[in-house]
Design a protein around this motif. Structure first.
Motif, short mmCIF file in Angstrom:
data_model
loop_
_atom_site.label_atom_id
_atom_site.label_comp_id
_atom_site.label_asym_id
_atom_site.label_seq_id
_atom_site.Cartn_x
_atom_site.Cartn_y
_atom_site.Cartn_z
N GLU A 199 0.83 -1.21 0.00
CA GLU A 199 0.00 0.00 0.00
C GLU A 199 0.86 1.26 0.00
N ASN A 200 1.90 1.27 0.81
CA ASN A 200 2.80 2.43 0.86
C ASN A 200 3.53 2.63 -0.46
N ARG A 201 4.03 1.56 -1.03
CA ARG A 201 4.80 1.66 -2.28
C ARG A 201 3.95 2.21 -3.43
N PHE A 202 2.68 1.77 -3.49
CA PHE A 202 1.82 2.17 -4.59
C PHE A 202 0.86 3.30 -4.22
N ASP A 203 1.01 3.83 -3.00
CA ASP A 203 0.19 4.95 -2.52
C ASP A 203 -1.29 4.67 -2.72
N MET A 204 -1.73 3.55 -2.17
CA MET A 204 -3.11 3.11 -2.30
C MET A 204 -3.52 2.34 -1.04
N ARG A 205 -4.78 2.01 -0.93
CA ARG A 205 -5.27 1.20 0.18
C ARG A 205 -6.16 0.09 -0.37
N PHE A 206 -5.94 -1.13 0.14
CA PHE A 206 -6.82 -2.25 -0.16
C PHE A 206 -7.98 -2.21 0.82
N SER A 207 -9.15 -2.61 0.39
CA SER A 207 -10.26 -2.78 1.33
C SER A 207 -10.05 -4.10 2.07
N MET A 208 -10.68 -4.23 3.21
CA MET A 208 -10.57 -5.48 3.97
C MET A 208 -11.11 -6.64 3.12
N LYS A 209 -12.16 -6.39 2.37
CA LYS A 209 -12.72 -7.42 1.48
C LYS A 209 -11.67 -7.88 0.47
N ASP A 210 -10.93 -6.91 -0.10
CA ASP A 210 -9.88 -7.26 -1.06
C ASP A 210 -8.78 -8.08 -0.41
N VAL A 211 -8.34 -7.68 0.77
CA VAL A 211 -7.26 -8.37 1.47
C VAL A 211 -7.66 -9.82 1.76
N ILE A 212 -8.86 -10.00 2.24
CA ILE A 212 -9.34 -11.34 2.58
C ILE A 212 -9.56 -12.18 1.33
N GLY A 213 -9.97 -11.54 0.23
CA GLY A 213 -10.30 -12.28 -0.98
C GLY A 213 -9.13 -12.64 -1.88
N MET A 214 -7.96 -12.02 -1.66
CA MET A 214 -6.81 -12.30 -2.52
C MET A 214 -6.36 -13.75 -2.37
N LYS A 215 -6.28 -14.46 -3.48
CA LYS A 215 -5.86 -15.86 -3.44
C LYS A 215 -4.43 -16.06 -3.92
N ASN A 216 -3.91 -15.06 -4.67
CA ASN A 216 -2.55 -15.18 -5.20
C ASN A 216 -2.01 -13.80 -5.57
N VAL A 217 -0.76 -13.75 -5.96
CA VAL A 217 -0.12 -12.49 -6.31
C VAL A 217 -0.79 -11.86 -7.54
N GLY A 218 -1.24 -12.67 -8.46
CA GLY A 218 -1.91 -12.14 -9.65
C GLY A 218 -3.13 -11.31 -9.30
N GLU A 219 -3.90 -11.76 -8.32
CA GLU A 219 -5.07 -10.99 -7.89
C GLU A 219 -4.64 -9.69 -7.22
N MET A 220 -3.52 -9.72 -6.50
CA MET A 220 -2.99 -8.49 -5.91
C MET A 220 -2.60 -7.50 -7.01
N VAL A 221 -1.92 -8.00 -8.03
CA VAL A 221 -1.51 -7.15 -9.15
C VAL A 221 -2.73 -6.56 -9.84
N ASP A 222 -3.78 -7.36 -10.02
CA ASP A 222 -5.02 -6.86 -10.64
C ASP A 222 -5.57 -5.69 -9.84
N LEU A 223 -5.60 -5.83 -8.51
CA LEU A 223 -6.12 -4.76 -7.65
C LEU A 223 -5.23 -3.52 -7.70
N ILE A 224 -3.94 -3.72 -7.76
CA ILE A 224 -3.02 -2.57 -7.87
C ILE A 224 -3.27 -1.85 -9.19
N GLU A 225 -3.39 -2.62 -10.28
CA GLU A 225 -3.65 -2.01 -11.59
C GLU A 225 -4.93 -1.17 -11.57
N GLU A 226 -5.95 -1.64 -10.87
CA GLU A 226 -7.22 -0.94 -10.79
C GLU A 226 -7.11 0.37 -10.00
N ASN A 227 -6.16 0.44 -9.06
CA ASN A 227 -6.10 1.55 -8.14
C ASN A 227 -4.94 2.53 -8.37
N VAL A 228 -4.05 2.21 -9.30
CA VAL A 228 -2.89 3.10 -9.53
C VAL A 228 -3.11 3.89 -10.80
#
Length: 79
Positions: free
Chosen positions: A50-79
């Motif tokens: 979150e600090n590196r990309f200057d963004m915040r994940f929702s708790m729902k997103d954090v709990i729902g992430m199953k792999n790094v690819g899903e994390m990257v998808d969320l970063i792409e959506e928010n950066v």
């Protein structure tokens, strides 16, 4: 930001947290693939990302992430 750039930044974060033995991150990488990635380190890693990309994940997103690819998808959506 390109997906490759996100993966590169994540690789640096993971190596900083988990050491040099971190495998090359892929879309399919999970906590089971990285030594030391437990629930406490997960929280620390999320904070670092979150600090590196200057963004915040929702708790729902954090709990729902199953792999790094899903994390990257969320970063792409928010950066």
């Amino acid at each position: 930001m390109e997906r490759e750039e996100i993966f590169s930044a994540l690789q640096e974060i993971f190596e900083g947290l988990f050491g040099e033995g971190v495998p090359t991150l892929t879309d399919e990488t999970t906590a089971q693939d990285v030594d030391g990635w437990d629930s406490l380190m997960h929280i620390t890693m999320i904070s670092e990302v979150e600090n590196r990309f200057d963004m915040r994940f929702s708790m729902k997103d954090v709990i729902g992430m199953k792999n790094v690819g899903e994390m990257v998808d969320l970063i792409e959506e928010n950066v």
